[in-house]
Each structure stands twice: as structure tokens, then as C-alpha cells.
Write a protein that holds these residues in place. Structure first.
Motif, PDB file in Angstrom:
ATOM      1  N   ALA A 147      33.005   9.794 -23.754  1.00 17.36           N
ATOM      2  CA  ALA A 147      31.852  10.601 -23.375  1.00 17.36           C
ATOM      3  C   ALA A 147      32.238  11.699 -22.389  1.00 17.36           C
ATOM      4  O   ALA A 147      31.801  12.835 -22.502  1.00 17.36           O
ATOM      5  N   GLN A 150      33.861  14.615 -23.996  1.00 14.76           N
ATOM      6  CA  GLN A 150      32.883  15.442 -24.706  1.00 14.76           C
ATOM      7  C   GLN A 150      32.120  16.344 -23.741  1.00 14.76           C
ATOM      8  O   GLN A 150      31.852  17.501 -24.046  1.00 14.76           O
ATOM      9  N   ILE A 151      31.808  15.809 -22.554  1.00  9.52           N
ATOM     10  CA  ILE A 151      31.148  16.654 -21.548  1.00  9.52           C
ATOM     11  C   ILE A 151      32.062  17.806 -21.164  1.00  9.52           C
ATOM     12  O   ILE A 151      31.642  18.960 -21.073  1.00  9.52           O
ATOM     13  N   LEU A 186      22.176  21.028 -13.819  1.00 13.58           N
ATOM     14  CA  LEU A 186      21.200  20.000 -14.161  1.00 13.58           C
ATOM     15  C   LEU A 186      21.658  19.213 -15.381  1.00 13.58           C
ATOM     16  O   LEU A 186      21.562  17.981 -15.436  1.00 13.58           O
ATOM     17  N   ALA A 187      22.189  19.942 -16.377  1.00 18.57           N
ATOM     18  CA  ALA A 187      22.638  19.296 -17.615  1.00 18.57           C
ATOM     19  C   ALA A 187      23.761  18.312 -17.327  1.00 18.57           C
ATOM     20  O   ALA A 187      23.790  17.204 -17.864  1.00 18.57           O
ATOM     21  N   VAL A 190      22.317  15.206 -15.793  1.00 25.58           N
ATOM     22  CA  VAL A 190      21.657  14.377 -16.793  1.00 25.58           C
ATOM     23  C   VAL A 190      22.693  13.654 -17.655  1.00 25.58           C
ATOM     24  O   VAL A 190      22.583  12.451 -17.916  1.00 25.58           O
ATOM     25  N   LEU A 191      23.733  14.398 -18.063  1.00 26.92           N
ATOM     26  CA  LEU A 191      24.801  13.778 -18.859  1.00 26.92           C
ATOM     27  C   LEU A 191      25.454  12.638 -18.098  1.00 26.92           C
ATOM     28  O   LEU A 191      25.714  11.569 -18.646  1.00 26.92           O
ATOM     29  N   ILE A 193      24.221  10.779 -15.678  1.00 25.98           N
ATOM     30  CA  ILE A 193      23.333   9.614 -15.592  1.00 25.98           C
ATOM     31  C   ILE A 193      23.324   8.867 -16.927  1.00 25.98           C
ATOM     32  O   ILE A 193      23.373   7.635 -16.975  1.00 25.98           O
ATOM     33  N   LEU A 194      23.302   9.634 -18.006  1.00 31.72           N
ATOM     34  CA  LEU A 194      23.269   9.010 -19.331  1.00 31.72           C
ATOM     35  C   LEU A 194      24.557   8.220 -19.583  1.00 31.72           C
ATOM     36  O   LEU A 194      24.515   7.118 -20.123  1.00 31.72           O
ATOM     37  N   VAL A 195      25.702   8.794 -19.171  1.00 31.00           N
ATOM     38  CA  VAL A 195      26.969   8.077 -19.332  1.00 31.00           C
ATOM     39  C   VAL A 195      26.916   6.754 -18.582  1.00 31.00           C
ATOM     40  O   VAL A 195      27.326   5.709 -19.084  1.00 31.00           O
ATOM     41  N   ARG A 197      24.311   4.952 -17.891  1.00 28.86           N
ATOM     42  CA  ARG A 197      23.482   3.991 -18.613  1.00 28.86           C
ATOM     43  C   ARG A 197      24.204   3.450 -19.831  1.00 28.86           C
ATOM     44  O   ARG A 197      24.112   2.260 -20.147  1.00 28.86           O
ATOM     45  N   ILE A 198      24.935   4.345 -20.522  1.00 27.39           N
ATOM     46  CA  ILE A 198      25.652   3.895 -21.721  1.00 27.39           C
ATOM     47  C   ILE A 198      26.704   2.867 -21.344  1.00 27.39           C
ATOM     48  O   ILE A 198      26.841   1.821 -21.979  1.00 27.39           O
ATOM     49  N   ARG A 201      25.315  -0.535 -20.533  1.00 30.63           N
ATOM     50  CA  ARG A 201      24.884  -1.327 -21.689  1.00 30.63           C
ATOM     51  C   ARG A 201      26.021  -1.728 -22.606  1.00 30.63           C
ATOM     52  O   ARG A 201      26.062  -2.836 -23.103  1.00 30.63           O
ATOM     53  N   PHE A 202      26.937  -0.775 -22.867  1.00 23.90           N
ATOM     54  CA  PHE A 202      27.979  -1.034 -23.872  1.00 23.90           C
ATOM     55  C   PHE A 202      29.269  -1.518 -23.242  1.00 23.90           C
ATOM     56  O   PHE A 202      30.181  -1.912 -23.925  1.00 23.90           O
TER      57      PHE A 202
END
Lengths: 215, 494
Positions: A147, A150-151, A186-187, A190-191, A193-195, A197-198, A201-202
Motif C-alpha cells: 500500500a 502505491q501511495i 489531506l489525501a 486519509v490514505l 489512516i486507511l492503511v 485500518r487495513i 484488519r489484515f
């Protein structure tokens, strides 16, 4: 003199993009992105001095502080917390990737000759390098699995767009550039934070595992 | 202060209040009253436009012409509907113990923030601000897609964000190239990026740079609209997002992205003639409609079915714009209006079915929902009849208008393919929904499912259905005037 610095820093950005393609350690890749952003700032300052465009100083300062320091620092913190340091084997091995990127550079330069400023002078190089970096960023995006990489690819594309903007128009109106920089920051947040969370979980940030949704 | 500025400030304030803690009742009241006020202000702004001339602010960076006024009304309407339904949605999940404090804060903050971004897109005349606003819509909606924090929702959110950001990267490059194509004739300040200024200087734009810019911008904003082949985030995001957020994406985001596409298309047509970007839009639109065909016929999930229907409809709009002329433009805008009224009914009824069965897969829901959730099932059937374009409802007429405009012009082949695809899509969609709603009830299911109760969700769905049916037959006069004014912006200028 100004022209030499311009071409040198623009070429430096292309080199960092190539190094990113050949790189698997995530920290190094993030540092390379930081260096690339500093080079972009140097391009901005050089044009500001040569063409007397004071508002480009603001843009350059913003680039250096946000993309050269703040975003790399944030991404490193994310990597640190997650504890994953290396990119796994990409979908395509490094020599093949580098060859393809060479082809992309040729394409980038070819397209840049169509612009009105493209036929002569420094702008041609800057635009050519910008387009090549853009294509390499896109290539990184589709071949990498982590991830964070990719960012970084996304951010490289974004740097390339800014370089093209500098080469072709000497910069967009200031207000718009401020807004865009703010949005990019900002993006990235957000990315990030999403990483998080991913990974929570994973227990992995391997994007190729995100493949349940089909049809 | 003018109503236009208030239209933008009110949802922003609502979002700010929503994102802090507070008693539940108070927060709900703030959300609904904020969004209702926003919709009222949208109507007021549109009325002010109809009563006079285009409204401008900040060196015309924000400007309301016919097209923007129509967008304001449609997006304000959807924002209010999604907000009210969303409250019901949260209450239902709360009864089942699925709502955390974090979720409530996210929801109350992000929904109005999303509406704000959509409205900002609708009134942006400055193409730089336009880009910033579209990026804001993406950022506001990511956590709505990831709302339930399941494996699949994170996957959908990741795909949505990465693909969306990539599209926006393209759109940014397109914006830079558009700016560059003027070769400094636009001046230095912020007003240099104004769309109106582009239209004025159109004949002197540099053709090569402009062409490249238009291609990048159309692909970029096309990604946000969900035009094939950049549509792949859509089914995942629609399936995972809660229904109220799904409606904002399927209608609000779609309208906003089509708005961006229209603005770029108009610059391109003014400078290069309508063939270049029109041809591009025709092919992307036709591809979208064709891509939707197989995926609707073999679909296994209700919300993904709606996503492919939305890809189909954005394709139809793109074809209408691509065919061009006054008839094509009017057809596309009329289609957008009818779609805005019809789609929420489908999402709300599908959302209720999915919530009752804790899944939106056809297999888990099971056939024969009519016996278990009669109201939602009837609404879903009604929505199917409307959005597949059956007479006597409005979408039938807007599709006919686009088809007629297509056969009248040089695009007869594209139009006949479109006609064939529409017939298959009608059958496929009706077959899927018919099987789900009317199929034989499996014997053992009946007891496990909680029955449908008349709550806020169901009430909103019924209200939306009433509005959709009325709008399908009769659009009020001021709204028709707005559509005509928008058509003048899109098709009548040349």
C-alpha cells in the motif's frame, strides 16, 4: 546558469523515479520521494529567480516543507508503526521494469515535442522529464503490491504534474496551487489512516490480498 | 450575504457541528435542519438566477448559470433525502448494537461535508477550484465507503481512493494543460482559470496542448463519473457503502462528475468544434452501456446491480452529450433530472432489504421478498419500472429523445447499438429484480427475518417514491425552465 540548474534538477527527479523502481526498502523509497520533492522545489526557485515570478517562491517553499518534509515524515511513521520494511517481489522483476521505464521515457520525450515551447530550449527538457516521470509513476502504481508503495507512486505522479505545470506555464495561479497542496496533504492523511485500518484488519499491507470483490 | 454563499456555508457548519460529540437527538435535529436549510437555499439561489442574470462571486470563481442552478437543485435535493434516510439507517443499526460513537461522529460529519463538496463542484466556474472540490468529494466519501470496517469495505475503500486519486491526477494534468493551451493569454491572477474566460478565448487556444488536456481531463473526471473502462471501483464501493452514502455517490457524485465533463467538453467544442470531445464521450458512453449488459444479466448482488445500472445511465448521459446539438443536450440533462429523482427509491428499498437480511447478496436475501418485506419490495419493483425506462415514466422520454437525436444525426450506428443494449438491459434488470421479489418463497426462511416496520427509513423511501412518480409524469414549471436554461448553456451557445 539558471538553465543548467533547471535541467539538472529536473533530470534528478527522473533519476529518483528510476531509483524508486529499483528499490525494495520502503524507508529508502520514502526518502527518494522526499529528495524528488526538494528537487521540484529547486526547479520552482530557479524559475522564480530567472523569470521574476515571486509567487513561485511560495509554491517552492510549500513543496519543500509539505512534500519534502511533512509527508515523508508521516509516511515513515506509518511504516514504523506497521513494522513492515520491505516491498515483496513486484509483479515484474527489476531489470524488466527498468527496461519498460526506459521505453516510457522515450514516449514521454516524444510527446513533449508537440507543445508550442517544446521545439526549442529548456522547457522541452522539463516537460519531457515531467511526462516520463508521470508514466513511470503510473507504471509503479500498477506493478507494486504494498500500500505504501502505491501511495508513493501516486505522489510521484502528482510531482510530475507539478513539474509539467512549471515547465509549460511557469506555474498555476497561486490560490489554486495552495488549494491543491492542501488537498494533497489531506489525501495523504486519509490514505495513511486507511492503511492503518487495513493493517489492523489484515495484519498485512499487501494490496494483492484485497481481492475478494469481483463480478 | 447572498444566498449562494450561504448555500455553501450552511452544510459546512452542519458538518463541523456534526463531527463533535453531543446528545443524539440534538445531533439528529442539526443534521436534518442543516440539510433542509441547504436545500431551501439551493432553491432560493436557483430562483434568484431565474429572476435575473448569472450570480458571481470572488472574481467569478463561483458562478451560477443555468447548468449550475440545475445542479444545485438536484444535488441539494439528494443531500436532504440521504440525510433523512441516513438517520433512520443509523437508528436501525443502533437497535442491533452496530453503531459505535466513532461511526456516529463520522456519519454526522461526513454526510454534510460530502454535500458541501458536491455543491461546491456545482457552482465552480474556476476549473482549478473545480478540481479541488472534486478531490474534496473523494476524500469526504472514502470513510463512508469504509464505514462498516469489514474486510470487504476496506478493500472497496482502498480501490475507490487509489483509482479516484489516479483519475484526479489525470484531471489535474488536464487542467494544467488547458491552462497552458492559452499560452498566457488568460493572465496571471485567479480569474485566469475561469471557465467563462476559456470560452471567450477559445479560438486562440493552442490545439495540440488543448487536445491532450481535454483527453486527460475527460478521462480523469470520467473516472469519477464511473464511465467504462474506469468504472471498476463503482460496484465495490456501492456494495460496501451504507445506502444513504450510496445515494450521494450514485446521484450526487454522478451529477457532479457529469458537470465537470460538460464544462471540459464545452471548452473543447468552442475551440475545436464538437466532434473531438463529443466523439470521445460517445465511445466512452457506448462502452459503459455495453459493459453494463453482461454484468447486469449475471449479477449476484443487489447493490452491485444498482451500480451497473448507474454505469449504464452515466453512459446514456455521455452519449446524449456526445450526440450533441440542442436535442442531445436537452435529452441528457432531462435524463439526469429524472435519474436523480428515481435512483434514491431503488437505493432506499434495496437498503432496507439488505439491512433486514444483513446482506445484499441475492442468495442470502432469498427469493420472494414480497412476502417478508412487502413495502420495500413494491418500492423496488416500482423503482425498477422507472429506472429501466418503461413508459409512461420520464426516463423513457429522455431516452427516446436521445435516441431520436442520434438517429437524426450522423451517429445512427452508435444509436442502434444503444437501442439494442437498452432493450437487453431492461430485460436483465427486470429479470433480476422480478426473481428476487416475486420468486417462490423458500419455506424455512420466513421465521428468521425480522419483519419490516414503519420507521424513518421506510417513510423516506415512500416519500421518495411519491416524488419520483410525480416527477416521472410532471416536472414543475420552474424546474423545466432551469433545464432549458442549462440546455442553452450546453447546446444553444453556438
Amino acid at each position: 546558469m539558471a538553465n543548467n540548474i533547471l535541467v539538472l534538477s529536473a533530470a534528478g527527479m527522473l533519476v529518483t523515479a528510476y531509483l524508486m523502481v529499483g528499490q525494495k526498502a520502503l524507508f529508502t523509497a520514502i526518502r527518494l520521494y522526499g529528495a524528488q520533492s526538494w528537487l521540484l522545489a529547486v526547479v520552482g526557485v530557479t524559475i522564480a529567480l530567472a523569470d521574476h515570478r515571486p509567487h513561485l517562491f511560495v509554491t517552492a517553499a510549500l513543496t519543500a516543507s509539505l512534500k519534502g518534509l511533512l509527508i515523508p515524515w508521516f509516511l515513515m511513521r506509518v511504516v514504523d508503526r506497521i513494522g513492515i520494511r520491505r516491498e515483496v517481489e513486484p509483479f515484474l522483476n527489476v531489470p524488466a521494469s527498468l527496461l519498460i521505464c526506459l521505453g516510457l521515457t522515450v514516449v514521454g520525450y516524444r510527446v513533449s515535442t508537440g507543445f508550442p515551447e517544446g521545439a526549442t530550449g529548456v522547457a522541452h527538457h522539463v516537460i519531457g522529464v515531467g511526462l516520463s516521470t508521470l508514466l513511470i509513476g503510473l507504471f509503479l502504481m500498477v506493478t507494486r503490491k504494498k500500500a505504501i508503495t502505491q501511495i508513493l507512486a501516486l505522489l510521484t505522479v502528482e510531482n510530475a504534474v507539478f513539474l509539467i505545470a512549471l515547465g509549460i506555464t511557469s506555474g498555476m495561479p497561486l490560490v489554486v496551487e495552495l488549494g491543491i497542496s492542501f488537498d494533497v496533504l489531506l489525501a495523504v492523511l486519509v490514505l495513511g489512516i486507511l492503511v492503518h485500518r487495513i493493517v489492523d484488519r489484515f495484519e498485512s499491507m499487501d494490496v494483492s490480498r484485497l481481492s475478494q470483490l469481483k463480478g | 450575504m447572498s444566498s449562494l454563499l450561504l448555500t455553501l456555508i450552511v452544510p459546512l457548519v452542519t458538518a463541523a457541528i456534526g463531527s463533535v460529540g453531543g446528545p443524539r437527538r440534538l445531533k439528529e435535529a442539526v443534521l436534518v435542519s442543516g440539510l433542509a436549510l441547504t436545500f431551501g437555499l439551493c432553491l432560493a439561489t436557483a430562483a434568484a438566477f431565474l429572476g435575473g442574470r448569472p450570480i458571481e462571486h470572488f472574481d467569478a470563481a463561483l458562478r451560477v448559470d443555468g447548468l449550475s442552478a440545475l445542479m444545485l437543485v438536484l444535488n441539494g435535493f439528494v443531500g436532504l433525502l440521504a440525510g433523512v434516510y441516513g438517520l433512520g439507517y443509523l437508528r436501525r443499526n443502533e437497535d442491533r448494537g452496530l453503531v459505535t460513537v466513532r461511526m456516529r461522529r463520522e456519519f454526522h460529519g461526513l454526510i454534510p461535508a460530502y454535500v458541501f463538496a458536491l455543491l461546491l463542484v456545482s457552482v465552480s466556474n474556476n476549473i482549478g477550484i473545480l478540481w479541488i472540490a472534486v478531490e474534496l468529494t473523494t476524500l469526504a466519501s472514502v470513510f463512508l465507503v469504509a464505514f462498516h470496517n469489514r474486510d470487504t469495505s476496506l478493500e472497496a475503500a482502498w480501490k475507490f481512493l487509489v483509482l479516484g486519486s489516479l483519475g484526479l491526477g489525470f484531471a489535474l494534468l488536464g487542467t494544467v494543460l488547458l491552462f497552458a493551451s492559452a499560452q498566457g493569454r488568460l493572465g496571471e491572477g485567479m480569474a485566469a482559470l475561469n471557465w467563462t474566460r476559456f470560452i471567450e478565448t477559445a479560438p486562440s487556444l493552442h490545439p495540440f496542448t488543448l487536445r491532450l488536456g481535454v483527453v486527460f481531463a475527460l478521462i480523469g473526471y470520467g473516472t469519477k463519473a464511473g464511465l467504462a473502462p474506469m468504472h471498476t471501483w463503482k460496484p465495490d464501493a456501492y456494495r460496501e457503502a451504507p445506502s444513504p452514502a450510496g445515494v450521494l455517490m450514485a446521484v450526487g457524485m454522478l451529477n457532479a462528475a457529469v458537470y465537470c465533463i460538460l464544462r471540459v467538453h464545452l471548452i473543447s467544442s468552442a475551440a475545436l468544434g464538437p466532434e473531438f470531445s463529443g466523439g470521445l464521450l460517445l465511445s466512452l458512453g457506448l462502452l459503459s452501456v455495453l459493459v453494463a449488459v453482461p454484468f447486469i444479466v449475471i449479477q449476484w448482488n443487489l447493490k452491485r446491480l444498482l451500480a451497473y445500472s448507474s454505469i449504464e445511465h452515466v453512459g446514456i448521459m455521455a452519449i446524449g452529450i456526445g450526440i450533441g446539438g440542442e436535442a442531445g443536450a436537452f435529452g441528457a440533462l432531462l435524463h439526469m433530472t429524472y435519474h436523480t429523482f428515481a435512483k434514491p427509491v431503488a437505493f432506499f428499498s434495496a437498503g432496507t432489504l439488505a439491512q433486514l437480511h444483513s446482506s445484499s447478496d441475492f442468495e442470502t436475501i432469498g427469493a420472494g421478498t414480497l412476502g417478508r418485506a412487502p413495502v420495500s419490495s413494491v418500492l423496488l419493483l416500482l423503482a425498477t419500472v422507472i429506472i429501466t425506462g418503461s413508459p409512461p415514466f420520464g426516463i423513457f422520454f429522455s431516452e427516446m429523445m436521445i435516441l431520436r437525436a442520434g438517429f437524426a444525426g450522423p451517429h445512427a450506428l452508435v444509436t442502434s447499438v444503444l437501442l439494442a443494449a437498452l432493450v437487453v438491459l431492461f430485460c436483465g434488470f427486470a429479470y433480476q429484480v422480478g426473481r428476487l421479489v416475486l420468486g417462490p418463497q423458500p419455506a424455512e426462511r420466513r421465521s428468521e427475518v425480522t419483519p419490516e416496520t414503519l420507521d424513518l427509513c421506510l417513510g423516506t423511501a415512500v416519500a421518495a417514491a411519491v416524488i419520483a412518480v410525480i416527477a416521472g409524469f410532471y416536472l414543475p414549471n420552474p424546474l423545466m425552465e432551469l433545464i432549458r436554461a442549462a440546455t442553452q448553456v450546453v447546446g444553444g451557445r453556438r
